[in-house]
Design a protein around this motif. Sequence first.
Motif, mmCIF file in Angstrom:
data_model
loop_
_atom_site.group_PDB
_atom_site.id
_atom_site.type_symbol
_atom_site.label_atom_id
_atom_site.label_comp_id
_atom_site.label_asym_id
_atom_site.label_seq_id
_atom_site.Cartn_x
_atom_site.Cartn_y
_atom_site.Cartn_z
ATOM 1 N N PRO A 164 -3.845 -2.097 -1.674
ATOM 2 C CA PRO A 164 -2.561 -2.294 -2.359
ATOM 3 C C PRO A 164 -1.402 -1.558 -1.697
ATOM 4 O O PRO A 164 -0.236 -1.858 -1.988
ATOM 5 C CB PRO A 164 -2.817 -1.721 -3.770
ATOM 6 N N HIS A 165 -1.726 -0.606 -0.815
ATOM 7 C CA HIS A 165 -0.680 0.215 -0.191
ATOM 8 C C HIS A 165 -0.507 -0.072 1.294
ATOM 9 O O HIS A 165 0.339 0.567 1.936
ATOM 10 C CB HIS A 165 -1.019 1.699 -0.371
ATOM 11 N N MET A 166 -1.270 -1.021 1.837
ATOM 12 C CA MET A 166 -1.201 -1.245 3.275
ATOM 13 C C MET A 166 0.166 -1.767 3.717
ATOM 14 O O MET A 166 0.637 -1.423 4.802
ATOM 15 C CB MET A 166 -2.305 -2.206 3.727
ATOM 16 N N GLU A 167 0.797 -2.573 2.885
ATOM 17 C CA GLU A 167 2.136 -3.039 3.263
ATOM 18 C C GLU A 167 3.088 -1.856 3.368
ATOM 19 O O GLU A 167 3.895 -1.767 4.318
ATOM 20 C CB GLU A 167 2.640 -4.058 2.230
ATOM 21 N N THR A 168 2.994 -0.935 2.418
ATOM 22 C CA THR A 168 3.836 0.267 2.448
ATOM 23 C C THR A 168 3.508 1.129 3.655
ATOM 24 O O THR A 168 4.408 1.630 4.350
ATOM 25 C CB THR A 168 3.633 1.088 1.157
ATOM 26 N N ILE A 169 2.215 1.309 3.934
ATOM 27 C CA ILE A 169 1.796 2.111 5.087
ATOM 28 C C ILE A 169 2.297 1.486 6.385
ATOM 29 O O ILE A 169 2.884 2.170 7.241
ATOM 30 C CB ILE A 169 0.269 2.253 5.101
ATOM 31 N N ASN A 170 2.095 0.192 6.543
ATOM 32 C CA ASN A 170 2.505 -0.469 7.782
ATOM 33 C C ASN A 170 4.017 -0.428 7.982
ATOM 34 O O ASN A 170 4.497 -0.283 9.111
ATOM 35 C CB ASN A 170 2.020 -1.915 7.787
#
Length: 374
Positions: free
Chosen positions: A250-256
């Motif tokens: 759920p946080h990969m978009e934020t991380i990327n």
Amino acid sequence: MALRGVMRGTLNRVPVLASRGMTSAASDEVLFEVKNRVGIITMNRPKQLNALNLNMIRQIHPKLKEWESQLDVVMIRGAGGKAFCAGGDVVSITKAGRAGDPLAGDFFRAEYRLNRLTGELAIPYVALQHGITMGGGCGMSVHGKYRVCTEKTLFAMPETAIGFLPDVGGSHFLPRLQGRLGLFLALSGYRLKGRDNLHAGISTHACDSTSLDDLVAEVAEGGVSRLQAILDSYTQKAEFDKGKPFSLEPHMETINRCFASDSVPEILSALEKDGSEFASKIHATLLKMSPTAMVITAEQLRRGASLSLADCLRMEVRLSDRFLEDHDFYEGVRAVLVDKDQSPVWKPATVAQVPADIVDRYFAPLPADRELQF
């Protein structure tokens, strides 16, 4: 490197792990066994969470070289059930560094040579990453072809919390994870548990901890011809976290997005602007890390993305030597492990104050006799 002692906490309390001491020890710190052309290495310091010391490295390296030409498979595991291998005695290393003792740098060189061997071994290398697998434990597992996680696997590279870099080949494996996950893990020390390690690519297979002995026995009986099938079978049978998605998905978009830059100031700005609960927690975590260590780590991973494992390790020797020359490594160890006040005074205190020429200095070649030779 990894760290000493395990700290409880969440994102803003980076775990710190046990002893990578440099003193000699008894020969039973590592156990070697051969069954049907399958070599089994057991790191046997359960009270120290199987942390590597120089004695262990000096036993494992020649044995791997010997087995490489005699056997078909190597498996490596940790004794005691709590840890595969939990890292290093940075207190001893910094004491040696302060005294001008070359043993500190010599330890890194011996460890990095072993890391390279595990990654380039001519026969399959299978690491059972059961329990704590941090720092030196990552170096003893992630470069091999097969890495098996269990429900007890706990991975992290928390070195920026003590003013150091994610070494043991971190510059090679971390930038090769999905998206910007590797840089996120390297800067924040975020912990991955259980099957998350399979989702992230830290592990290649999974096994319920209660079945590990059976897995080892089957591999010893079946040999190299059945190795892949056996590992696949235990992964399919593993019940822990079955069907559970990657907790960071759920946080990969934020991380990327927030870690898209190799500039730490830009990363901090992106996290602050994001404003989500996750981004705010990570932002707060990074503000506690050594600014110098974060700047060097970001550049380390940027360069490592296009380097071989051997060249990454050569680069990391240069970096570890420079950290032994400067302030933050000693201050981080003092604050986290010696005085345990958890209040390191970094110099410089903020990323904005990190000198512009620091990357050139840290990454510059060493004198010829200090460069890493394989």
